[in-house]
Design a protein around this motif. Structure first.
Motif, PDB file in Angstrom:
ATOM      1  N   UNK A   1      -3.048  -4.155   9.516  1.00  0.00           N
ATOM      2  CA  UNK A   1      -2.120  -3.555   8.550  1.00  0.00           C
ATOM      3  C   UNK A   1      -1.416  -2.328   9.117  1.00  0.00           C
ATOM      4  N   UNK A   2      -0.404  -1.862   8.381  1.00  0.00           N
ATOM      5  CA  UNK A   2       0.207  -0.575   8.691  1.00  0.00           C
ATOM      6  C   UNK A   2      -0.807   0.536   8.433  1.00  0.00           C
ATOM      7  N   UNK A   3      -0.691   1.609   9.205  1.00  0.00           N
ATOM      8  CA  UNK A   3      -1.617   2.721   9.057  1.00  0.00           C
ATOM      9  C   UNK A   3      -0.922   3.985   8.576  1.00  0.00           C
TER      10      UNK A   3
ATOM     11  N   UNK B   1      10.868  -5.825  -2.711  1.00  0.00           N
ATOM     12  CA  UNK B   1      10.171  -6.164  -1.473  1.00  0.00           C
ATOM     13  C   UNK B   1      10.503  -5.125  -0.416  1.00  0.00           C
ATOM     14  N   UNK B   2       9.557  -4.252  -0.162  1.00  0.00           N
ATOM     15  CA  UNK B   2       9.797  -3.186   0.810  1.00  0.00           C
ATOM     16  C   UNK B   2       8.913  -3.420   2.030  1.00  0.00           C
ATOM     17  N   UNK B   3       9.389  -4.213   2.944  1.00  0.00           N
ATOM     18  CA  UNK B   3       8.658  -4.471   4.187  1.00  0.00           C
ATOM     19  C   UNK B   3       9.695  -4.456   5.295  1.00  0.00           C
TER      20      UNK B   3
ATOM     21  N   UNK C   1       3.717  -6.265   2.505  1.00  0.00           N
ATOM     22  CA  UNK C   1       3.473  -7.076   3.689  1.00  0.00           C
ATOM     23  C   UNK C   1       2.139  -7.818   3.617  1.00  0.00           C
ATOM     24  N   UNK C   2       1.269  -7.414   2.668  1.00  0.00           N
ATOM     25  CA  UNK C   2       0.004  -8.110   2.528  1.00  0.00           C
ATOM     26  C   UNK C   2       0.157  -9.591   2.243  1.00  0.00           C
ATOM     27  N   UNK C   3       1.283  -9.993   1.678  1.00  0.00           N
ATOM     28  CA  UNK C   3       1.567 -11.418   1.427  1.00  0.00           C
ATOM     29  C   UNK C   3       2.361 -12.012   2.588  1.00  0.00           C
ATOM     30  N   UNK C   4       3.235 -11.228   3.174  1.00  0.00           N
ATOM     31  CA  UNK C   4       4.180 -11.752   4.165  1.00  0.00           C
ATOM     32  C   UNK C   4       3.553 -12.219   5.459  1.00  0.00           C
ATOM     33  N   UNK C   5       2.402 -11.681   5.816  1.00  0.00           N
ATOM     34  CA  UNK C   5       1.864 -11.960   7.145  1.00  0.00           C
ATOM     35  C   UNK C   5       1.117 -13.279   7.236  1.00  0.00           C
ATOM     36  N   UNK C   6       1.045 -14.022   6.145  1.00  0.00           N
ATOM     37  CA  UNK C   6       0.343 -15.309   6.161  1.00  0.00           C
ATOM     38  C   UNK C   6       1.298 -16.452   6.497  1.00  0.00           C
TER      39      UNK C   6
ATOM     40  N   UNK D   1       0.848  -1.188   0.000  1.00  0.00           N
ATOM     41  CA  UNK D   1       0.000   0.000   0.000  1.00  0.00           C
ATOM     42  C   UNK D   1       0.888   1.244   0.000  1.00  0.00           C
ATOM     43  N   UNK D   2       1.478   1.508  -1.142  1.00  0.00           N
ATOM     44  CA  UNK D   2       2.542   2.503  -1.290  1.00  0.00           C
ATOM     45  C   UNK D   2       2.116   3.871  -0.777  1.00  0.00           C
TER      46      UNK D   2
END
Length: 952
Positions: free
Chosen positions: A815-817, A488-490, A454-459, A247-248
Motif C-alpha cells: 500500500x501507499x505509506x 475515485x482518488x487514486x 486503491x485498495x480495490x484497484x490493485x486486484x 486510506x484518507x
C-alpha cells in the motif's frame, strides 16, 4: 531555590517549568528523567522579555524567522495534493517552507480550504542541497546498477544522446524511442518538455494511469468517461460517506480535514478496509471484508437495496440501461434494426437499443450511440416521454422471428440473487446484519457518496469491483448532485487545463501513445509465459488494432525491439510491476536509457546517462489537481544547484543539439510511416520553441522558456481563459492560488460560483446522453469477450492464484505509506527516523508468532519470484493472513538490490484490452490514461521467515 514571586522552594510556575523543560524535554541530557533530577536544573527568570539570558545556540531558531525573500512553490509528486507553499530563502539558501494560507474561499459554509500540506512537503527543502542531488551530467562507466559514473560536460552528454537519436530516426526506428513521465497536472510544463520533443521525433509516449493500476476500468466501462470526481470540499456536503479502500488520513492528508470535519456536520462515515487502518479509526463503523471480496460485499448491498425497494426507480429508468432489452439467444442487446418498423427515424438503427413501454410496445432508447452524432452529443437528450418497464421477460417479434428477451433489470436481479446474506457473510466475513444495515442507510440518505481508493484497484478483477461499487450509487440515485457519487482518488490522469497542456505536449497532433502495461508485457518476455487464453486474446487485440504496441510491426512481419528510453519526473524502473522480468529481459534491449532527475533514484542508477534537473524550488511551472479547483505555481526560490537545469531547458537544448548535428550532416526530412507528416531534424529546435497555434510565420521562439510555456497552457485552456472573460495569468497564480473560471469539455459539470465542484451534472441534471454505447450508465456490456468470460454484468470472482497457497500462505500487499510519495522522500533522513530507517513489513501478531518473529526482527519475504529483506513490525491492526510492505522503497535500500515489486508478477486482464463497439470504439477505445490494461499487484502470495543470522 528562591523566587521573587515568593513561591516556596521547589514550587515552580507553569511558565518557569516550560522554560526549563524545553532544554532537554522529559529526559535530560544526562539520561536521567527530570523527575530524577529533582528539577534541580531549572533556571527561573524574573522577566523573560527584559532580562532573558543570551544563549547562542538559540540563534538557529531565531534565524528561521529572518529571511531575504519568499517564493511561492509546491511539489511535483504524484500525490494529488497540489498544495501551495511559501519558500523562505536566506543568503541564497532555502531555509524553510511554510504552507500558504491564502486559497480564496468560495463557500463560507464549507471548511476553509487553507492551508494544504503534509509531513513530506514540510521537509522538501532537505532535498535542495542533499547529497543525493544530481549536480552534473553523469555517464555510466560500469554495469547498469553498479553506481559507477563519470562526470561529463553538458555538451558531451547532449551530443552523445543526439547522435543516438539521429541514428534511430534516420534508420526509421523513431517508434523505438520511448518517453515515460507521469501525471501532467502536477507540473504540466515539465511533463510537456520531453513529451513535446518525443512527439516531434515521431517517438512513443507512454501511459501511466493504467500502468500504476490507478485507473479504475469500471468507470469508462459504466460511464464512458474516465475518473471525474468531486473536489474534496464536496465531502462536507454528504450526509453519508463510505471510505472504501481509501486510506484518507494517510494518502490524502491535505484533504482529510473535510472527511474529519464532516462529522461536525452530522455526516455518518463508514470505512471499508481489510485492516484497521488510520482512517478506519475515525469512522463510525468499520467493515473488514476478506481481501479480494469487495465485489461480493457491494453486490450483497445492492441486493438489499433492490429486494427492499430502496432504489430510485425514476433514476434507474431514465439514467441507466436497466430497462433495455437483451436477446436471450445471443446475450446481445436487442437493436432497433432487428424490430420491424422501429428505428426508421434514426441514423444508425444497428446501434440503437430498445425499451418496452407500459403498454408492452417496443420503443427506441433515445440517444443510443446510433441516435447521436458522436460519443458526446449535448444536442441530444435521454429524457423519456414515456414510462418504460423495468421488469421485462417475454418474446418479441424480430427480423429473425420470435426471440425471447429480458431486460437488463431482470438479468441484474438474477445475478444479485446469488448474493444472499448468508453467502455474503461467508465470502466476505462481514456480518449479515451489518452489510444490510449499511446498504439501507446508504440508500435512505439524502446525499451519500463513496470515496473509492486503491485498495480495490490493485486486484486483477478491479473492473468488477469498480462496477459493483458504482452500482450502489446508480441504484440509489446518489450521483450527479453535490454530496453524492463515487469519488475515485487514486493517482491522477485529469488535468484542468487540458487543451493548453495537450497542444503544448503534442504540437503535431499526431501521437504515438502506448499502454505501458501491454508494451512491457510484450518487450519484457512476459507474453510467452502467460496462459494460452490470455496470450491469444492479447494477440487478437493487437491484431485487430484495439490496442497498439510499438515499435510497429514492419511489412515483413518483423517487430523491432525498443531501443531508447527517456524517463523524467518518474521512477519507472523502481515502480514497475514484473520487476524481475523488466530487469532481466526489457532493460538489456534498450541501447540508451536517459534519466532526467534531481536525485539519484533507482531509475537513475540503472540508466546510461543522468542529466541534472532543477528541483521543485528551482523552476517555473503550474500545479493543479482534481481534489480542488485551484491553480497555483512553482516559482524559483533559488538557482538550480550545480549545473542543474529545468526540464524545459534540458529538452530544448537537446532539440538544439539534434538540429545542429542534422544541419551539419544535411539530413533530409523522414516520412512518418503512420502519419501524414515529415520528421524534420533540421528544424527541430525551431519547431520546439514556436507556437504552433499561431498563424504561419508568427510566434517564432515564443516558447523559449518555462514561464512562456506556462502562459501558453493558461491562455489556451477554457478553465483559465473562458470565452466569457475572466482570464487567469501566471502572475495571478503567483499572487494567490486562483479558482478556475469554468470547466472544459473533458469535465462533466460546470464550475459554479459558491459551490464545490461535483461531476456528472451534464448527464443527470441536463439530461445529456452519457458517453456510452447505450447513452446511459451502462452495467450490461454485450462485447463478445465479456459474454465469453461471463462478465457482462458485475459479478464476484475470487482472485486468481499466482502462487500455491499451501506453499505461500500469506497474501502480499504494497500500500501507499505515510512517509513518502511513491519513492520520493524514501531517502529523506527526517522521515526515515520516523519509520525505522529502512524497509518495514507489517505482520499480524498471530502470523508473526507462528513463524517465531518478534517486532524489530530482520526477516525475509519470499515467493517463487524472488526474496527481499525488511524489518518486521508486529502490527495488531493488520489483516491476519496478509503482510503489508508500504511501497516506494528504492532498490538500493534493500541488501540484495531487489525491491517491493520483485515479488510481483505482471498479469493483464483481457477485458481491459477490448474496443467497444468492436467496429468503432466510441464507448471504449485505447486512449492513453483513459482506457487500457492496468498493472495490478494484489493477487500475490508469499511467506515470511526470520533472516538467518539477522537481528532477533
Amino acid at each position: 531555590m528562591s523566587s521573587n514571586n515568593d513561591q516556596p522552594d521547589g514550587d515552580v510556575s507553569r511558565r518557569d517549568f516550560l522554560k526549563g523543560a524545553g532544554v532537554a524535554s522529559v529526559v535530560g541530557v544526562t539520561g536521567a528523567t527530570i523527575a530524577e533530577q529533582g528539577l534541580n536544573n531549572l533556571e527561573l527568570v524574573d522577566d523573560p522579555i527584559g532580562s532573558y539570558p543570551y544563549r547562542d545556540w538559540e540563534d538557529l531558531y531565531r534565524e528561521e524567522w529572518d529571511w531575504d525573500s519568499i517564493s511561492r512553490s509546491t511539489h511535483s509528486v504524484n500525490c494529488t495534493g497540489s498544495c501551495s507553499w511559501q519558500v523562505y530563502v536566506k543568503n541564497g539558501q532555502v531555509w524553510r517552507e511554510q504552507q500558504a494560507n491564502d486559497y480564496p474561499r468560495f463557500d463560507e459554509n464549507l471548511p476553509d480550504p487553507s492551508p494544504r500540506g503534509c509531513n513530506k512537503g514540510a521537509c522538501f527543502s532537505d532535498y535542495v542541497d542533499a547529497d543525493q542531488r544530481v549536480k552534473y551530467p553523469l555517464r555510466r562507466t560500469g554495469e547498469r546498477g553498479e553506481g559507477q559514473w563519470e562526470r561529463i560536460s553538458w555538451d558531451r552528454a547532449l551530443t552523445e544522446i543526439a547522435e543516438h537519436v539521429i541514428d534511430e530516426v534516420t534508420e526509421g526506428r523513431y517508434d523505438a524511442i520511448s518517453g515515460f513521465t507521469p501525471i501532467p497536472a502536477m507540473s504540466p510544463v515539465s511533463f510537456a518538455s520531453g513529451t513535446r520533443l518525443i512527439n516531434l521525433l515521431g517517438g512513443v509516449s507512454h501511459s501511466f494511469y493504467d500502468w500504476y493500476s490507478d485507473l479504475p476500468p469500471g468507470q469508462p466501462i459504466t460511464w464512458g468517461h474516465q475518473t471525474d470526481n468531486a473536489e474534496s470540499a464536496d465531502w462536507y456536503n454528504a450526509d453519508y460517506i463510505i471510505a472504501w479502500g481509501s486510506n484518507i488520513n494517510v494518502t490524502r492528508i491535505p484533504d482529510a480535514k473535510y472527511f474529519l470535519d464532516a462529522q461536525y456536520n452530522g455526516t455518518k462515515r463508514v470505512g471499508v478496509f481489510t485492516d484497521y487502518s488510520q482512517t478506519a479509526i475515525h469512522t463510525d463503523e468499520w467493515l473488514s471484508p476478506n481481501p479480494g471480496t469487495d465485489t461480493a460485499l457491494a453486490l450483497g448491498m445492492a441486493r438489499t437495496i433492490v429486494d427492499e425497494g430502496l432504489y430510485d426507480e425514476a433514476h434507474v429508468k431514465e439514467q441507466s440501461d436497466m430497462p433495455l432489452l437483451v436477446r436471450e439467444d445471443t446475450g446481445k442487446f436487442l437493436r432497433a434494426s432487428e424490430v420491424p418498423g422501429l428505428g426508421a427515424d434514426v441514423e444508425n438503427p444497428e446501434k440503437v437499443m430498445v425499451m418496452q413501454d407500459g403498454d408492452g410496445e417496443p420503443r427506441i432508447a433515445p440517444a443510443s450511440l446510433g441516435d447521436r452524432a458522436d460519443k458526446y452529443d449535448p444536442s441530444k437528450s435521454i429524457e423519456l416521454d414515456f414510462d418504460p418497464q423495468l421488469a421485462v421477460e417475454e418474446e418479441v417479434t424480430t427480423t429473425d422471428g420470435q426471440v425471447p428477451v429480458r431486460s437488463v433489470w431482470v438479468n441484474l436481479r438474477e445475478e444479485l440473487s446469488n448474493y444472499t446474506p448468508e453467502y455474503v457473510a461467508e465470502e466476505t466475513g462481514v456480518g449479515e446484519r451489518t452489510h444490510r444495515k449499511i446498504a439501507r442507510e446508504f440508500a435512505e440518505s439524502d446525499a451519500a457518496k463513496v470515496i473509492h481508493g486503491k485498495g480495490v484497484n490493485d486486484w486483477y478483477h478491479n473492473d468488477l469491483g469498480n462496477r459493483a461499487i458504482q452500482l450502489l450509487t446508480t441504484l440509489t440515485g446518489h450521483i450527479g448532485r453535490n454530496g453524492t457519487g463515487v469519488d475515485h482518488y487514486v493517482g491522477q490522469e485529469k488535468i484542468w487545463t487540458f487543451n493548453g497542456w495537450k497542444n503544448l505536449s503534442f504540437p503535431t497532433g499526431s501521437v504515438r501513445g502506448v499502454p505501458t502495461t501491454l508494451w512491457t508485457y510484450y518487450h519484457a518476455g512476459i507474453l510467452n509465459n502467460t496462459d494460452e487464453q490470455t496470450r491469444s486474446m492479447i494477440q487478437e487485440s493487437v491484431n485487430e488494432g484495439w490496442m497498439p504496441v510499438y515499435p510497429e510491426e514492419r511489412g515483413d512481419g518483423f517487430r523491432p525491439d525498443p531501443s531508447t528510453m527517456f524517463v523524467w519526473r518518474g521512477n519507472f524502473f523502481n515502480q514497475a510491476k514484473g520487476n524481475v522480468a523488466i530487469e532481466e529481459n526489457l532493460w538489456p534491449k534498450l541501447d540508451l536509457v536517459v534519466d532526467i532527475n534531481f536525485r539519484l533514484d533507482s531509475t537513475a542508477l540503472y540508466s546510461d546517462i543522468v542529466l541534472p534537473a532543477a528541483s521543485h524550488y528551482e523552476k517555473t511551472d503550474l500545479n493543479m489537481t482534481d481534489m480542488h479547483t485551484y491553480v497555483h505555481p512553482f516559482t524559483p526560490a533559488v538557482e538550480p544547484l550545480g549545473e542543474a537545469k529545468t526540464d524545459w531547458q534540458i529538452f530544448r537544448e537537446l532539440a538544439a543539439k539534434i538540429q545542429d548535428l542534422a544541419e551539419r550532416r544535411d539530413i533530409d526530412p523522414i516520412d512518418d510511416r503512420k502519419f501524414d507528416r515529415e520528421i524534420d531534424l533540421q528544424s527541430l529546435e525551431d519547431d520546439y520553441v514556436r507556437d504552433w497555434l499561431t498563424e504561419e510565420g508568427e510566434g517564432d521562439g515564443a516558447l523559449a522558456d518555462d514561464e512562456a510555456a506556462a502562459e501558453f497552457i493558461l491562455e489556451h485552456s477554457t478553465e483559465s481563459n473562458p470565452d466569457d472573460g475572466g482570464e487567469i495569468t501566471f502572475a495571478d497564480t503567483v499572487e494567490q492560488p486562483q479558482r478556475f473560471e469554468a470547466a472544459g469539455d473533458h469535465w462533466t459539470s460546470d464550475i459554479e460560483e459558491g459551490e464545490a465542484y461535483a461531476p456528472w451534472k451534464d448527464f443527470v441534471q441536463d439530461k445529456e446522453p452519457w458517453p456510452t454505447f447505450t447513452g446511459r450508465q451502462q452495467y450490461y456490456i454485450d462485447h463478445d469477450w465479456f459474454l465469453e468470460l461471463d462478465e457482462q454484468l458485475p459479478t464476484h470472482k475470487r482472485p486468481p492464484e499466482q502462487q500455491d497457497q499451501q506453499e505461500y500462505p500469506l497474501r502480499y500487499n504494497t500500500p501507499h505509506g505515510r512517509y513518502a510519495i511513491h519513492s520520493t522522500w524514501r531517502d529523506n533522513e527526517k522521515l526515515l527516523r520516523l519509520n525505522r530507517g529502512e524497509p518495514v513489513v507489517f505482520i499480524h501478531p498471530d502470523d508473526a508468532q507462528r513463524r517465531g518473529i518478534e517486532d524489530g526482527d530482520r526477516v525475509e519475504i519470499y515467493n517463487d519470484l524472488s526474496e527481499i529483506e525488511a524489518i518486521a513490525k508486529v502490527y495488531p491492526s493488520a489483516d491476519p493472513g496478509t503482510v503489508q510492505l508500504p511501497f516506494g522503497w528504492e532498490k538500493y535500500q534493500f541488501p540484495n538490490r531487489e525491491n517491493f515489486n520483485s515479488l510481483v508478477p505482471m498479469y493483464m486482464k483481457p477485458t481491459q484490452l477490448v474496443q467497444y463497439p468492436e467496429d468503432s470504439g466510441e464507448h471504449l477505445h485505447f486512449f492513453p490514461n483513459f482506457w487500457g490494461p492496468t498493472g495490478v499487484n494484489s493477487d500475490v502470495r508469499c511467506d515470511v521467515r526470520p533472516k538467518e543470522g539477522g537481528d532477533n
